[in-house]
Enzyme design. Structure first.
Site, PDB file in Angstrom:
ATOM      1  N   GLY A 114       0.814  -1.218   0.000  1.00 61.45           N
ATOM      2  CA  GLY A 114       0.000   0.000   0.000  1.00 61.45           C
ATOM      3  C   GLY A 114       0.842   1.261   0.000  1.00 61.45           C
ATOM      4  N   PRO A 149       2.538  -7.673   8.652  1.00 62.05           N
ATOM      5  CG  PRO A 149       1.308  -8.744   6.964  1.00 62.05           C
ATOM      6  CD  PRO A 149       1.897  -8.953   8.328  1.00 62.05           C
ATOM      7  CG  ASP A 153     -10.584  -3.867   4.697  1.00 65.52           C
ATOM      8  OD1 ASP A 153     -10.515  -4.360   5.836  1.00 65.52           O
ATOM      9  OD2 ASP A 153     -11.319  -4.309   3.793  1.00 65.52           O
TER      10      ASP A 153
END
EC number: 2.5.1.16
Lengths: 281, 281
Positions: free
Chosen positions: A140, A164, A157
């Site tokens: 991300g 992680p 989310d």
């Protein structure tokens, strides 16, 4: 044989769930993934031994991570979900006709693949059939670094701040999200249990407030999460989640929601005193 | 030895809690009573194997069964608690200076006795030291039959509708409560989990509506109860729980509440869609 899966919510308390079948069990580059069949909750997905979603109660989490932001932003055209490889958030986003494109950026391709295979009711919008959805198997942080000033709404989310997802609770990440949002953008992130995770909440909201002018906590009951009492952080550049909320658009929505509704939208921000205290400045 | 107490919330799911010591275990004429020490929740009381209260989360249940009614009624002078032998509800009622008398009518004297002995923070107002409190060890039905048109507020602080409490969920009982209330009285009853107990809720609210002109459901998170999502029924002759609520009196209260507050008072009545559907007429 009577098999029960017990997730400990601390050293001294847990939830125990009867399972009937293991559908998938394997290790990706990032984490352990298990999908099991249960009698009470239908199919259940675990990451590193923690319950992520179940078929029976996922409607609560997915209603509440998506609709409050999408009914507050006046025209959410482009939405990014970081994490959320089960597809439930994308499924809810797709119910909003204003959304032209939803991007799912999930670090672990195995989660997407096995959700499509074993959790088809959640993954219905990420199985390749929906032209308004794009999938990226990527970190991300890396993704938003390359997509600045682009999104109306970004949903984080994520899993808990271990493994992680740890970077997704830090101020540097929130700064990147801020600049990946347009000038009137909104970010939502799951923000753990006010009952069990006061310390995480304190530091997370502190980090969010260093970046966003508007930061509000809202709540939902999620039976399979620790304590059943869960929360989300609404962070925003301009729009306030209750003052700028489009009540009429929410009320006249053309889809059913089993948890969210336009009254609950406001009620979700009315917090117990101890939860407010967790994030008091 | 590692001892865990597991309460099953259905055949297929439960909560499991590490215990360190059994403080009391015995059988009364009505039920099995156990009080144990836990690491996560402090002392915990069980009736017939079901968690009733724990020291750590009882503030939620006791805030929410008392304050919404007491801040809605304009002048609650005389209050009756049926059940509630642990004393937590009486403790909260005593924080309201308008209350001249609170009566505790608990069927099982052993619950009162052992709560005073082992749960002193809850039982602080029922240990004989408070002149505004009267105790009656009696059947709630028999008591209200003899005390008609007498109370401003009646709280039904009962166990689940199995065992000694089954009669407390029936229309006949609600008719007796109605006539034991004054002309502007309010009754509150715990009304189980909207997530697990849809059938009980449906019949209970049907029975309440046959008797009271105003019946509204409100919610609270209670981590040690099934699903963590619990509810209460607000039943009233005249006063509406949000329209007639005395916001200023609640806001200016001279005591602290860790769960209840004047904003949450309104939010508690803003229910998830599936909970509203449980009790739709």
């Amino acid at each position: 044989m009577d098999l029960w899966y017990t997730e400990k919510h601390s050293d001294n308390v847990g939830i125990t769930i009867k399972t009937t079948k293991t559908l998938f069990s394997g290790k990706s580059q990032y984490q352990q993934l298990d999908i099991v069949e249960t009698l009470e909750f239908g199919r259940m997905m675990l990451l590193d031994g923690l319950v992520m979603v179940t078929e029976r109660d996922e409607f609560i989490y997915h209603d509440m991570i998506t609709h409050p932001a999408l009914f507050t932003h006046p025209n959410p055209k482009k939405v990014l979900v970081i994490g959320g490889g089960d597809g439930g958030s994308i499924r809810e986003i797709m119910k909003h006709p204003e959304v032209e494109l939803a991007v799912l950026c999930e670090i672990d391709g195995l989660v997407i693949e096995k959700s499509i295979e074993y959790l088809p009711t959640m993954a219905s919008a990420i199985n390749g059939s929906n032209p308004r959805v794009k999938l990226h198997v990527d970190d991300g942080l890396a993704y938003i670094r390359d997509h600045q000033n682009e999104f109306d709404v970004i949903l984080v989310d994520s899993t808990d701040p271990i493994g992680p997802a740890v970077g997704l609770f830090e101020e540097n990440f929130y700064r990147l999200v801020f600049s990946a949002l347009k000038d009137d953008g909104i970010m939502i992130a799951q923000s753990e249990s006010p009952f069990y995770h006061a310390d995480i909440q304190k530091s997370m909201y502190h980090n969010l407030r260093a970046v966003f002018p508007i930061v509000e906590m809202y709540q939902a009951f999620i039976p399979t999460y620790p304590s059943g009492f869960w929360s989300f952080a609404f962070s925003s550049k301009i729009y306030h989640p209750t003052k700028d909320f489009d009540h009429d658009r929410a009320k006249n929505r053309n889809f059913k929601t089993r948890y969210y509704n336009e009254e609950l939208h406001r009620g979700a921000f009315m917090l117990p005193t101890f939860a407010r205290d967790n994030i008091a400045e």
